[in-house]
Enzyme design. Structure first.
Site, PDB file in Angstrom:
ATOM      1  N   GLU A 133       9.215  91.762  25.882  1.00 15.75           N
ATOM      2  CA  GLU A 133       8.204  92.785  25.598  1.00 15.75           C
ATOM      3  C   GLU A 133       8.434  93.392  24.220  1.00 15.75           C
ATOM      4  OE1 GLU A 133       6.412  95.543  28.760  1.00 15.75           O
ATOM      5  OE2 GLU A 133       7.889  96.816  27.745  1.00 15.75           O
ATOM      6  N   GLU A 140      14.757  99.862  36.123  1.00 12.98           N
ATOM      7  CA  GLU A 140      15.955 100.081  36.920  1.00 12.98           C
ATOM      8  C   GLU A 140      16.787 101.240  36.379  1.00 12.98           C
ATOM      9  OE1 GLU A 140      19.886  97.466  38.144  1.00 12.98           O
ATOM     10  OE2 GLU A 140      17.966  96.435  37.833  1.00 12.98           O
TER      11      GLU A 140
END
Length: 391
Positions: free
Chosen positions: A96, A31
């Site tokens: 992650e 984003e």
């Protein structure tokens, strides 16, 4: 700054890193940077010949990290984490990051953080734009938040790249060049039994000596079979990471005579433009105009090998002012006079191996070692004398 545990893991486990499918794994918040900074970074890395993994899928909120992504992390030599202002809002990014650190500690890859308009201390302390994100996380994910905070503290304390002001394009070029250097990319095969190569590279580097940032044209000349092509490939491997693009034009003599000068121009443009040569031209003069137009803004390395005619040089590397400042043109030929006519800045002669180097070369091929056993030394001496016609 003392090395962190992940820096120590990276250095101590370097000999046990599993075979890598990717050079770089890019971790980022889509984003924030997918369509700008990270896209430009990915494109530049790929143009440098760096095999880069970027996840192009838009992740649904709450999704788990896929096996595909985990495997890509495990199979990458470098994990580049782009910290942006909205990074910490993404559970996906934080999960992650935890996985990347676990992988680095287990397999010894290298993690490189980029702080993109973010103060590294905000990542370390979870302040600034990271404060609100973690206030929200703590309400729903208490246990996960502790792991995320620890991961952020650990990765923000290692060697870093910080972009706050200045041109993004220059930052990205410097970063990509550093990755190329650290990968020690050997883009051209030069063989294994090379004698005296360090000497040749030192000499050529001193001739290139581009501190003034001018365009440099360097010639390499010598008799046939002396090793000019091998040396030209080795210097290309050694310095190509410093340039925006590079091209090694092999067998110019053969291609020029069999396919024409137009094909040489097209090969050059395809290399420099990474296969995106969309220009259609029908004669050599038009090709010259395209080369001057497209290469004048790129710092390039061009190696032209096996040249035997001045017209070959005039159509692809005609003059210094065709190229951007800092560019280097290397021309390999048997004909020193051709280099003089073309106006190279320096010319380097590749001479025959001396006695000791000849012994070492034969020994490497015959016995797979630098020096022969005493019992065989006389045999190699006789072989050298025979080759010189002294028998």
């Amino acid at each position: 700054m003392a090395p962190t545990s992940i820096e120590r893991a990276s250095s101590s486990s370097s000999t046990s890193i599993p075979p890598s499918k990717y050079d770089v794994f890019l971790s980022f918040r889509g984003e924030d940077t997918r369509e700008n900074f990270t896209d430009h970074l990915y494109t530049t890395l790929v143009e440098r010949g760096i095999h880069t993994f970027r996840d192009d899928e838009v992740i649904e909120r709450g999704s788990e990290i896929t096996p595909k992504l985990l495997k890509a992390i495990e199979e990458s030599r470098f994990c580049v984490v782009v910290f942006s202002k909205g990074y910490a809002y993404s559970r996906w990014c934080l999960d992650e990051l935890v996985k990347i650190i676990e992988c680095v500690k287990e397999n010894g890859q290298t993690i490189i953080p980029i702080f993109y308009h973010v103060d590294p201390s905000d990542v370390w302390k979870q302040t600034g734009s990271f404060t609100e994100a973690f206030v929200n996380h703590e309400k729903q994910y208490e246990e996960e938040t502790k792991r995320w905070e620890a991961a952020l503290r650990e990765v923000s304390n290692i060697s870093r790249w910080h972009l706050e002001h200045g041109y993004e394009s220059k930052f990205i070029k410097r970063f990509a060049n550093e990755i190329r250097r650290r990968l020690n990319c050997k883009i051209l095969s030069v063989g294994e039994n090379i004698v005296g190569m360090d000497f040749h590279l030192d000499k050529l580097n001193s001739l290139i000596n581009n501190k003034s940032n001018e365009v440099r044209m360097i010639g390499i000349y010598g008799i046939g079979g002396i090793g000019k092509t091998t040396i030209a490939k080795a210097i290309c491997n050694s310095i190509s990471y410093k340039f925006d693009s590079w091209s090694f034009l092999e067998n110019v003599r053969e291609i020029g005579s069999s396919c024409g000068l137009l094909q040489l121009q097209q090969n050059l443009l395809n290399d420099i433009l990474s296969g995106r040569n969309i220009y259609k031209y029908h004669n050599v003069d038009e090709g010259v105009s395209v080369i001057k137009d497209r290469l004048h803004s790129k710092k390039v390395l061009i190696v032209v090998d096996h040249v035997d005619n001045l017209s070959q040089l005039e159509c692809i590397v005609g003059k210094h002012d065709w190229f951007c400042q800092g560019s280097v043109i290397i021309i390999a030929t048997r004909n020193k006079h051709l280099l003089t006519c073309h106006g190279v800045d320096e010319a380097y002669e590749v001479k025959e191996l001396n006695y000791e180097e000849s012994i070492e070369l034969l020994s490497r091929y015959a016995f797979k070692q630098s020096l022969p056993k005493d019992d065989y030394k006389n045999l190699l001496v006789r072989a050298i004398e025979y080759a010189k016609g002294s028998h």
